[in-house]
Design a protein around this motif. Structure first.
Motif, PDB file in Angstrom:
ATOM      1  N   VAL A  64       0.840  -1.208   0.000  1.00  0.00           N
ATOM      2  CA  VAL A  64       0.000   0.000   0.000  1.00  0.00           C
ATOM      3  C   VAL A  64       0.871   1.252   0.000  1.00  0.00           C
ATOM      4  N   PHE A  65       0.577   2.165  -0.915  1.00  0.00           N
ATOM      5  CA  PHE A  65       1.233   3.478  -0.914  1.00  0.00           C
ATOM      6  C   PHE A  65       0.372   4.430  -0.094  1.00  0.00           C
ATOM      7  N   ASP A  66       0.930   4.839   1.027  1.00  0.00           N
ATOM      8  CA  ASP A  66       0.248   5.654   2.037  1.00  0.00           C
ATOM      9  C   ASP A  66       0.792   7.084   1.904  1.00  0.00           C
ATOM     10  N   CYS A  67       0.003   7.915   1.215  1.00  0.00           N
ATOM     11  CA  CYS A  67       0.525   9.224   0.808  1.00  0.00           C
ATOM     12  C   CYS A  67       0.063  10.322   1.770  1.00  0.00           C
ATOM     13  N   HIS A  68       1.012  10.961   2.397  1.00  0.00           N
ATOM     14  CA  HIS A  68       0.754  12.004   3.399  1.00  0.00           C
ATOM     15  C   HIS A  68       1.041  13.363   2.765  1.00  0.00           C
ATOM     16  N   LEU A  69      -0.032  14.053   2.405  1.00  0.00           N
ATOM     17  CA  LEU A  69       0.129  15.337   1.716  1.00  0.00           C
ATOM     18  C   LEU A  69       0.246  16.474   2.725  1.00  0.00           C
ATOM     19  N   MET A  70       1.420  17.084   2.761  1.00  0.00           N
ATOM     20  CA  MET A  70       1.623  18.283   3.588  1.00  0.00           C
ATOM     21  C   MET A  70       1.719  19.455   2.625  1.00  0.00           C
ATOM     22  N   ILE A  71       0.614  19.666   1.892  1.00  0.00           N
ATOM     23  CA  ILE A  71       0.584  20.706   0.868  1.00  0.00           C
ATOM     24  C   ILE A  71      -0.725  21.498   0.994  1.00  0.00           C
ATOM     25  N   ALA A  72      -0.645  22.768   0.619  1.00  0.00           N
ATOM     26  CA  ALA A  72      -1.834  23.622   0.638  1.00  0.00           C
ATOM     27  C   ALA A  72      -1.780  24.573  -0.570  1.00  0.00           C
ATOM     28  N   PRO A  73      -2.813  24.555  -1.443  1.00  0.00           N
ATOM     29  CA  PRO A  73      -3.975  23.682  -1.364  1.00  0.00           C
ATOM     30  C   PRO A  73      -3.628  22.255  -1.810  1.00  0.00           C
ATOM     31  N   ALA A  74      -4.465  21.313  -1.392  1.00  0.00           N
ATOM     32  CA  ALA A  74      -4.267  19.917  -1.799  1.00  0.00           C
ATOM     33  C   ALA A  74      -5.179  19.539  -2.959  1.00  0.00           C
ATOM     34  N   ASP A  75      -6.388  20.080  -2.972  1.00  0.00           N
ATOM     35  CA  ASP A  75      -7.391  19.615  -3.945  1.00  0.00           C
ATOM     36  C   ASP A  75      -6.918  19.601  -5.405  1.00  0.00           C
ATOM     37  N   PRO A  76      -6.197  20.621  -5.886  1.00  0.00           N
ATOM     38  CA  PRO A  76      -5.811  20.597  -7.304  1.00  0.00           C
ATOM     39  C   PRO A  76      -4.870  19.461  -7.679  1.00  0.00           C
ATOM     40  N   LEU A  78      -4.937  16.217  -6.100  1.00  0.00           N
ATOM     41  CA  LEU A  78      -5.383  14.884  -5.646  1.00  0.00           C
ATOM     42  C   LEU A  78      -5.379  13.874  -6.789  1.00  0.00           C
ATOM     43  N   ALA A  79      -5.852  14.275  -7.954  1.00  0.00           N
ATOM     44  CA  ALA A  79      -5.910  13.346  -9.095  1.00  0.00           C
ATOM     45  C   ALA A  79      -4.511  12.896  -9.506  1.00  0.00           C
ATOM     46  N   ALA A  80      -3.549  13.797  -9.419  1.00  0.00           N
ATOM     47  CA  ALA A  80      -2.174  13.439  -9.798  1.00  0.00           C
ATOM     48  C   ALA A  80      -1.614  12.374  -8.856  1.00  0.00           C
ATOM     49  N   PHE A  81      -1.953  12.475  -7.571  1.00  0.00           N
ATOM     50  CA  PHE A  81      -1.460  11.470  -6.624  1.00  0.00           C
ATOM     51  C   PHE A  81      -2.194  10.144  -6.797  1.00  0.00           C
ATOM     52  N   ALA A  82      -3.473  10.207  -7.137  1.00  0.00           N
ATOM     53  CA  ALA A  82      -4.207   8.968  -7.431  1.00  0.00           C
ATOM     54  C   ALA A  82      -3.599   8.305  -8.665  1.00  0.00           C
ATOM     55  N   ASP A  83      -3.346   9.089  -9.705  1.00  0.00           N
ATOM     56  CA  ASP A  83      -2.749   8.547 -10.945  1.00  0.00           C
ATOM     57  C   ASP A  83      -1.355   7.970 -10.699  1.00  0.00           C
ATOM     58  N   ALA A  84      -0.632   8.567  -9.779  1.00  0.00           N
ATOM     59  CA  ALA A  84       0.738   8.111  -9.501  1.00  0.00           C
ATOM     60  C   ALA A  84       0.737   6.758  -8.792  1.00  0.00           C
ATOM     61  N   GLY A  85      -0.435   6.328  -8.268  1.00  0.00           N
ATOM     62  CA  GLY A  85      -0.511   5.007  -7.653  1.00  0.00           C
ATOM     63  C   GLY A  85      -0.663   5.016  -6.144  1.00  0.00           C
ATOM     64  N   CYS A  86      -1.074   6.152  -5.583  1.00  0.00           N
ATOM     65  CA  CYS A  86      -1.284   6.203  -4.132  1.00  0.00           C
ATOM     66  C   CYS A  86      -2.603   5.507  -3.794  1.00  0.00           C
ATOM     67  N   ASP A  87      -2.574   4.645  -2.777  1.00  0.00           N
ATOM     68  CA  ASP A  87      -3.776   3.913  -2.372  1.00  0.00           C
ATOM     69  C   ASP A  87      -4.558   4.672  -1.310  1.00  0.00           C
ATOM     70  N   ILE A  88      -3.836   5.298  -0.409  1.00  0.00           N
ATOM     71  CA  ILE A  88      -4.439   6.126   0.640  1.00  0.00           C
ATOM     72  C   ILE A  88      -3.904   7.536   0.420  1.00  0.00           C
ATOM     73  N   ILE A  89      -4.803   8.505   0.414  1.00  0.00           N
ATOM     74  CA  ILE A  89      -4.371   9.898   0.274  1.00  0.00           C
ATOM     75  C   ILE A  89      -4.870  10.662   1.501  1.00  0.00           C
ATOM     76  N   THR A  90      -3.915  11.239   2.219  1.00  0.00           N
ATOM     77  CA  THR A  90      -4.232  11.945   3.467  1.00  0.00           C
ATOM     78  C   THR A  90      -3.932  13.426   3.309  1.00  0.00           C
ATOM     79  N   VAL A  91      -4.915  14.243   3.643  1.00  0.00           N
ATOM     80  CA  VAL A  91      -4.722  15.698   3.612  1.00  0.00           C
ATOM     81  C   VAL A  91      -4.693  16.218   5.048  1.00  0.00           C
ATOM     82  N   HIS A  92      -4.080  17.361   5.242  1.00  0.00           N
ATOM     83  CA  HIS A  92      -4.082  17.985   6.565  1.00  0.00           C
ATOM     84  C   HIS A  92      -5.345  18.810   6.760  1.00  0.00           C
TER      85      HIS A  92
END
Ligand code: DX5
Ligand code: ZN
Length: 228
Positions: A64-76, A78-92
């Protein structure tokens, strides 16, 4: 009986010049998830890597790729991280005004949705999004860097979040300063997943990583009386 504590090595502490090999090594060493710390130099003061690098290492493990996004904004992004193969995407929770929208967007991409809270953020910010969550990631350091000292006051927050979650299928993950010494109190408070960077990527290669991972997992599991 709870399942064994999951260990998610953070590649932030790995040798970036051999990132693919390092991912393969922690996979073989018994990592349950691969924790990917994404930063933007704005929400946190560091910029390690982004979606293209994650995509490049995706074929080095099936974990499982557990992706911890420490970025702001995150929404723009999210699709790129899903495409990259992240299984879990976590936003702050602190990274934007519309946490509910971000969590909906992650699930709409077919990924598991997580929220992370800084040490100073009270747990009540997740009260009204619990049914949109697969994971709560509680920071036990201020995000941005590996190798920082564990902040013990968060242990009480782990207990409170666990109580808020009740019987919902939401995992509680802890990130920052996790070692075989700090793991027992976290497991006792209810942590399901432990992220560890510097405590795992210490020594050289698979055998050292395996010992490091097992030391953390065993310390956690013994603290809650799980069979190890
Ligand atoms: C910090 C990151 C952590 C970090 C943990 O912002 O989110 O995942 O890599 O590193 P250690 O385990 O060294 O505290
Ligand atoms: Zn992290």
């Amino acid at each position: 009986m709870r399942e064994k504590t999951l260990i998610a090595p953070s590649v932030l502490a790995s040798d970036f010049s051999r990132l693919g090999d390092e991912v393969e090594a922690v996979d073989r060493a018994g990592a349950d998830w691969i924790h990917l710390d994404v930063m933007d130099g704005h929400f946190v003061p560091n910029i390690p890597f982004g979606p293209p690098v994650i995509k490049a290492i995706r074929n080095r493990t099936a974990k499982v790729f557990d992706c911890h996004l420490m970025i702001a904004p995150a929404d723009p992004y999210l699709a790129a991280f899903a495409d990259a193969g992240c299984d879990i995407i976590t936003v702050h929770a602190e990274a934007g005004p519309h946490l509910d929208r971000s969590l909906q967007a992650i699930r709409a991409l077919g990924r598991k949705a997580g929220v992370s809270l800084n040490p100073s953020t009270p747990e009540n910010v997740i009260e009204y999004v619990l049914d949109r969550l697969d994971l709560v990631l509680l920071m036990t350091v201020n995000p941005g860097f590996g190798g920082q000292a564990f902040i013990p006051s968060v242990v009480e927050k782990v207990r409170r979040v666990k109580a808020m979650i009740g019987t919902r299928p939401i995992r509680v993950e802890i990130d920052g300063g996790v070692t075989a010494e700090t793991a027992p109190q976290l497991a006792a408070a209810g942590a399901d997943v432990l992220v560890a960077g510097s405590a795992v990527f210490r020594g050289d290669g698979v055998d050292a990583y395996r010992k490091n991972i097992e030391a953390i997992r065993t310390a956690a599991d013994l603290a809650v009386g799980r069979i190890v």
